[in-house]
Every structure is written in structure tokens, then in C-alpha cells.
Design a protein around this motif. Structure first.
Motif, PDB file in Angstrom:
ATOM      1  N   THR A  83     -12.004   7.476  -0.554  1.00 29.17           N
ATOM      2  CA  THR A  83     -11.105   6.415  -0.097  1.00 29.17           C
ATOM      3  C   THR A  83     -11.723   5.046  -0.332  1.00 29.17           C
ATOM      4  OG1 THR A  83     -10.203   7.884   1.609  1.00 29.17           O
ATOM      5  CG2 THR A  83      -9.835   5.527   1.881  1.00 29.17           C
ATOM      6  N   GLN A  84     -12.984   4.881   0.021  1.00 25.43           N
ATOM      7  CA  GLN A  84     -13.655   3.597  -0.183  1.00 25.43           C
ATOM      8  C   GLN A  84     -13.785   3.276  -1.671  1.00 25.43           C
ATOM      9  OE1 GLN A  84     -17.327   4.182   1.961  1.00 25.43           O
ATOM     10  NE2 GLN A  84     -16.451   3.502   3.913  1.00 25.43           N
ATOM     11  N   ALA A  85     -14.031   4.296  -2.496  1.00 29.78           N
ATOM     12  CA  ALA A  85     -14.147   4.062  -3.936  1.00 29.78           C
ATOM     13  C   ALA A  85     -12.831   3.616  -4.542  1.00 29.78           C
ATOM     14  CB  ALA A  85     -14.632   5.335  -4.627  1.00 29.78           C
ATOM     15  N   HIS A  86     -11.718   3.916  -3.886  1.00 29.51           N
ATOM     16  CA  HIS A  86     -10.393   3.490  -4.351  1.00 29.51           C
ATOM     17  C   HIS A  86      -9.881   2.280  -3.564  1.00 29.51           C
ATOM     18  CE1 HIS A  86     -10.541   7.486  -6.191  1.00 29.51           C
ATOM     19  NE2 HIS A  86      -9.537   7.118  -6.964  1.00 29.51           N
ATOM     20  N   ASP A  87     -10.807   1.576  -2.896  1.00 28.24           N
ATOM     21  CA  ASP A  87     -10.464   0.348  -2.157  1.00 28.24           C
ATOM     22  C   ASP A  87      -9.411   0.606  -1.078  1.00 28.24           C
ATOM     23  OD1 ASP A  87     -12.178  -1.204  -3.827  1.00 28.24           O
ATOM     24  OD2 ASP A  87     -10.620  -1.199  -5.364  1.00 28.24           O
ATOM     25  N   GLY A  88      -9.514   1.763  -0.442  1.00 26.85           N
ATOM     26  CA  GLY A  88      -8.559   2.116   0.598  1.00 26.85           C
ATOM     27  C   GLY A  88      -9.199   2.161   1.976  1.00 26.85           C
TER      28      GLY A  88
ATOM     29  N   THR B  85       0.825  -1.200   0.000  1.00 22.69           N
ATOM     30  CA  THR B  85       0.000   0.000   0.000  1.00 22.69           C
ATOM     31  C   THR B  85       0.863   1.254   0.000  1.00 22.69           C
ATOM     32  OG1 THR B  85      -0.105   0.009   2.417  1.00 22.69           O
ATOM     33  CG2 THR B  85      -1.884  -1.136   1.247  1.00 22.69           C
ATOM     34  N   VAL B  86       0.211   2.360  -0.342  1.00 20.68           N
ATOM     35  CA  VAL B  86       0.825   3.675  -0.196  1.00 20.68           C
ATOM     36  C   VAL B  86      -0.019   4.453   0.804  1.00 20.68           C
ATOM     37  CG1 VAL B  86       1.846   3.709  -2.493  1.00 20.68           C
ATOM     38  CG2 VAL B  86      -0.484   4.557  -2.169  1.00 20.68           C
ATOM     39  N   VAL B  87       0.630   5.335   1.543  1.00 21.49           N
ATOM     40  CA  VAL B  87      -0.032   6.004   2.664  1.00 21.49           C
ATOM     41  C   VAL B  87       0.124   7.512   2.540  1.00 21.49           C
ATOM     42  CG1 VAL B  87      -0.175   6.213   5.171  1.00 21.49           C
ATOM     43  CG2 VAL B  87       0.423   4.012   4.139  1.00 21.49           C
ATOM     44  N   LEU B  88      -1.004   8.215   2.692  1.00 24.87           N
ATOM     45  CA  LEU B  88      -1.015   9.674   2.788  1.00 24.87           C
ATOM     46  C   LEU B  88      -1.422  10.039   4.207  1.00 24.87           C
ATOM     47  CD1 LEU B  88      -1.096  12.602   1.609  1.00 24.87           C
ATOM     48  CD2 LEU B  88      -3.507  12.169   1.075  1.00 24.87           C
ATOM     49  N   THR B  89      -0.582  10.809   4.875  1.00 22.40           N
ATOM     50  CA  THR B  89      -0.855  11.208   6.253  1.00 22.40           C
ATOM     51  C   THR B  89      -0.911  12.722   6.339  1.00 22.40           C
ATOM     52  OG1 THR B  89       0.298   9.257   7.100  1.00 22.40           O
ATOM     53  CG2 THR B  89      -0.088  11.047   8.644  1.00 22.40           C
ATOM     54  N   VAL B  90      -1.989  13.230   6.906  1.00 24.12           N
ATOM     55  CA  VAL B  90      -2.147  14.670   7.152  1.00 24.12           C
ATOM     56  C   VAL B  90      -2.351  14.843   8.653  1.00 24.12           C
ATOM     57  CG1 VAL B  90      -3.476  16.738   6.679  1.00 24.12           C
ATOM     58  CG2 VAL B  90      -3.133  15.042   4.864  1.00 24.12           C
ATOM     59  N   GLU B  91      -1.443  15.592   9.269  1.00 26.79           N
ATOM     60  CA  GLU B  91      -1.439  15.754  10.722  1.00 26.79           C
ATOM     61  C   GLU B  91      -1.413  17.233  11.064  1.00 26.79           C
ATOM     62  OE1 GLU B  91       1.291  14.179  14.505  1.00 26.79           O
ATOM     63  OE2 GLU B  91       1.830  13.731  12.425  1.00 26.79           O
ATOM     64  N   ASN B  92      -2.218  17.645  12.007  1.00 20.26           N
ATOM     65  CA  ASN B  92      -2.255  19.064  12.367  1.00 20.26           C
ATOM     66  C   ASN B  92      -2.356  19.246  13.860  1.00 20.26           C
ATOM     67  OD1 ASN B  92      -5.174  18.167  11.993  1.00 20.26           O
ATOM     68  ND2 ASN B  92      -5.468  20.176  12.944  1.00 20.26           N
ATOM     69  N   THR B  93      -1.887  20.382  14.311  1.00 21.70           N
ATOM     70  CA  THR B  93      -2.070  20.781  15.696  1.00 21.70           C
ATOM     71  C   THR B  93      -3.477  21.335  15.857  1.00 21.70           C
ATOM     72  OG1 THR B  93      -1.116  22.929  15.147  1.00 21.70           O
ATOM     73  CG2 THR B  93       0.362  21.262  16.057  1.00 21.70           C
TER      74      THR B  93
ATOM     75  N   THR C 273      -5.006   9.312   8.232  1.00 24.35           N
ATOM     76  CA  THR C 273      -4.212   8.462   7.357  1.00 24.35           C
ATOM     77  C   THR C 273      -5.112   7.833   6.298  1.00 24.35           C
ATOM     78  OG1 THR C 273      -2.676   7.934   9.146  1.00 24.35           O
ATOM     79  CG2 THR C 273      -2.673   6.463   7.258  1.00 24.35           C
ATOM     80  N   VAL C 274      -4.694   7.959   5.053  1.00 25.99           N
ATOM     81  CA  VAL C 274      -5.374   7.316   3.929  1.00 25.99           C
ATOM     82  C   VAL C 274      -4.428   6.282   3.340  1.00 25.99           C
ATOM     83  CG1 VAL C 274      -6.412   7.626   1.657  1.00 25.99           C
ATOM     84  CG2 VAL C 274      -6.747   9.371   3.434  1.00 25.99           C
ATOM     85  N   GLU C 275      -4.863   5.037   3.347  1.00 25.57           N
ATOM     86  CA  GLU C 275      -4.031   3.944   2.827  1.00 25.57           C
ATOM     87  C   GLU C 275      -4.696   3.362   1.591  1.00 25.57           C
ATOM     88  OE1 GLU C 275      -1.615   0.049   4.622  1.00 25.57           O
ATOM     89  OE2 GLU C 275      -3.006   1.202   5.852  1.00 25.57           O
ATOM     90  N   LEU C 276      -3.974   3.379   0.463  1.00 23.95           N
ATOM     91  CA  LEU C 276      -4.503   2.922  -0.817  1.00 23.95           C
ATOM     92  C   LEU C 276      -3.638   1.794  -1.371  1.00 23.95           C
ATOM     93  CD1 LEU C 276      -5.196   6.389  -2.496  1.00 23.95           C
ATOM     94  CD2 LEU C 276      -6.820   4.966  -1.250  1.00 23.95           C
TER      95      LEU C 276
END
Length: 369
Positions: free
Chosen positions: A332-337, A283-291, A352-355
Motif C-alpha cells: 500500500t505504501q509503495a503505491h502511495d496509498g 481515490t479508489v477504495v478496496l474494503t475487506v470486512e469479516n466476522t 480499507t486500502v485507499e489508492l
């Protein structure tokens, strides 16, 4: 679909059982007859005399018995086949009843077929699972439709009120009225476009192409950089090349929504947003983190529901239309993630979005799949 009436499956199985039993009886009796016939020829040759033909002896001694046996096999095959077929097809009655109940609108009914695992129970379990998912999907759609109707009705009702006030008071400041109507109309348009995007992603009506999530993240960050500066938020991007397949436009919308939410729902000053892409074995992972403010796990678990907002979101100038994370979840669900939201101990949230990973276009070719 109109069909002509035919034989029931139980009757077909009964005739099949009886026919097979009759065929087995014929073969068995035929073999026995041939054996007796051969024995008669051998005995005649040994005695050296011909008293009567072997065929005549066979007919007189064996044929009545064979006829009685065949009649017994026919009756036994029909009766036994009918009972066995009924016992074997009993689960189908429950499945048929559940299917008709579902067709009539009762999605809460379940088969719950007892016993050990076999083909009928696998079918029943699969049907129960389908009913569960269908019931949940319809309930979600009904809830979404009700919320969407409420959200769309609000700006329309406000617009009507403003217009009625203006008509009742001709001396009212039209400039202020136009500005407020423009704001309300913009919100209604944004909501409508978000609903259309959500519907498109939910139907998976898009062509899959090779996409590098790291480039998508950079594009979203570059687009929203002025907004980050306006809010005094530091926007950081990092990570590896993250090849996947999907809709470039939808994945860009997903990333933009995440980064936008991370910016506007942050600390009043000196906030931080970190966008990172990484690669795992499959898988590939996109992570967006904020204060930001501290969030409870319960609140975080509701943020992906349509039109669900935290308390702090309702009293800001950036309340949005309440579909940002709902769109992220659907894309995300439409891309099976998979989408994971985790509150940070120090405040803020990590999303976190994992695709599914794929080879890069240079290795696997480019263009629509």
C-alpha cells in the motif's frame, strides 16, 4: 570525494560585501567628481577668465578626500562584511555539526534551529525531519531483521532436531519424519518468499500499469473460494470499477492476503467475508470486512507489524508466517496509498486500502507508465 582547499564561504561573502561597497563608493565619488567638474566649467565660463584648469582644481581639492573615503570604505566593508557573514552563516555551523553527527551514526541528534522561518530554518527543519524518518526506518529494519532471523532459525532448528533424532534412532518411522520435514520446509520457503516480496515492494522495484481493483478483487475471491467453502465462510464480492495504477502482481498479492486473512481468522462456522471496491473523488477504495472474534483497538494497531499475530493466530493451523498484513502495508505504501484497520463492534475487522485514482485505460491509454 577529495577536493582542493578553497576560500571559505564567510571569506567569499566578506570580499563580496567589501567589493560591492567599494564599487558603490567609486560610483558615488565618481558622480560627485563629475558634478564638481561640471560646476568648475560653468563657473569658469561665467567669469570669463581662466585661472586654472578644472581638472587641476578637482585633483587638489577632491582627490585626497576621495582616497580617504575609499580607504575607510575598504576597511569598513571588510570588517562589517566579516561580522555580517559570520552572523548570517551561524546556522550553517549547527547544520554542519548535525550532518557530521549523523554521518558518524548519531541519528538521534536534531538541529532544532530557533527563530522565525527563513531559508536556513527550512533547511534545518527538513534535515530534522529526514533524520527522524531515517532513524525510524533503520530501527524498523533492525527490528525486522532480528524477527526474520528468529523466524527463519526456528524451522531450521526443528529440522536439525528431527534429523538428529532420526540418526540416533535408525528404527524411527521415516514416513512421519519426512512429512514433518516437508511441513517445516514448506513454511521456511513460504517465509523466504514473503521476505523477498516484502523487500521488492519496499524498494518499489516494479513497473506501474493501469489496474482495475474490482477485477483484482474478483480474481482473489475466485482463487480463495475453495478455502472459504472449506472453512464454512460465505465470500461476497461487490463494488464499482476502480481504476488505479501500480503493479498488477503486487496488488493481487495485497488483495489475496487480505481475503485469505479474513477467511482463516473468522468465526468457526457461518462466517462472512465481504470484499467491496468503490470510487471517491481522487481515490479508489478496496474494503475487506469479516466476522470473527472481537478485537481491541490496541491489538488491531499491531497487526501490520512484521511477525505480529493475535493470540488466536498462534494456536491454529493457519498461523502463516506473520507477514501477511505487513506485506499489505508495504505494498500500500509503495503505491502511495493508505491502509486503515478498524475493529468491528460485533467482532471481526474492517480493512480499507485507499489508492490514488486514475482514468481508465480507454481514456488515458494503457501500458507501463
Amino acid at each position: 570525494m577529495d577536493r582542493r582547499s578553497g576560500l571559505s564561504v564567510r571569506l567569499k561573502l566578506t570580499l563580496s560585501y567589501a567589493g560591492f561597497l567599494m564599487l558603490a563608493g567609486v560610483l558615488l565619488l565618481g558622480a560627485a567628481g563629475l558634478f564638481l567638474l561640471r560646476q568648475g566649467w560653468l563657473r569658469t565660463n561665467e567669469e570669463g577668465a581662466w585661472r586654472q584648469s578644472p581638472g587641476t582644481e578637482l585633483v587638489r581639492g577632491f582627490a585626497p578626500t576621495a582616497a580617504a573615503v575609499m580607504a575607510f570604505l575598504l576597511v569598513f566593508g571588510l570588517l562589517g562584511g566579516w561580522l555580517l557573514a559570520g552572523r548570517m552563516l551561524a546556522p550553517m555551523d549547527r547544520i554542519t555539526h548535525a550532518t557530521r553527527a549523523a554521518a558518524a551514526g548519531s541519528l538521534s541528534h536534531r538541529i532544532r534551529l530557533p527563530g522565525r522561518k527563513d531559508e536556513f530554518r527550512e533547511l534545518a527543519d527538513a534535515f530534522d525531519m529526514m533524520l527522524t524518518q531515517l532513524e525510524a526506518h533503520i530501527a524498523e529494519q533492525q527490528r525486522f531483521a532480528a524477527n526474520a532471523s528468529h523466524e527463519l532459525r526456528t524451522p531450521l532448528a526443528i529440522s536439525k532436531t528431527l534429523i538428529d533424532v532420526a540418526r540416533a534412532d535408525p528404527n524411527h518411522d521415516t514416513g512421519e519424519l519426512v512429512d514433518r520435514l516437508h511441513t517445516i520446509n514448506t513454511r521456511a520457503i513460504d517465509l523466504t518468499e514473503a521476505l523477498l516480496l516484502l523487500s521488492r515492494a519496499n524498494q518499489r522495484a516494479f513497473t506501474r500499469e493501469h489496474v482495475d481493483l474490482s477485477l483484482v478483487a474478483e480474481e482473489a475471491a475466485e482463487t480463495l473460494h475453495p478455502l472459504a467453502e472449506k472453512h464454512g465462510v460465505t465470500l461476497e464480492t461487490s463494488g464499482d470499477i476502480a481504476p488505479t495504477t501500480g503493479s498488477p502482481a503486487l496488488l493481487l498479492q495485497l488483495t489475496t492476503n487480505l481475503v485469505h486473512n479474513a477467511i482463516v481468522h473468522n468465526l468457526p462456522e457461518r462466517g462472512t467475508v465481504r470484499v467491496n471496491t468503490s470510487v471517491r473523488p481522487d481515490t479508489v477504495v478496496l474494503t475487506v470486512e469479516n466476522t470473527g472474534e472481537q478485537l481491541t483497538p490496541h491489538l488491531v494497531s499491531t497487526l501490520t507489524e512484521p511477525f505480529q499475530r493475535g493470540t488466536e493466530r498462534l494456536h491454529t493451523d493457519h498461523a502463516g508466517v506473520g507477514l501477511g498484513l505487513a506485506i499489505v502495508k508495504t505494498i500500500t505504501q509503495a503505491h502511495d496509498g493508505t491502509l486503515t484497520l478498524t475493529p468491528r463492534p460485533a467482532g471481526g475487522i474492517r480493512i480499507t486500502v485507499e489508492l490514488p485514482a486514475t482514468s481508465s485505460p480507454s481514456d488515458a491509454g494503457s501500458g507501463p507508465l
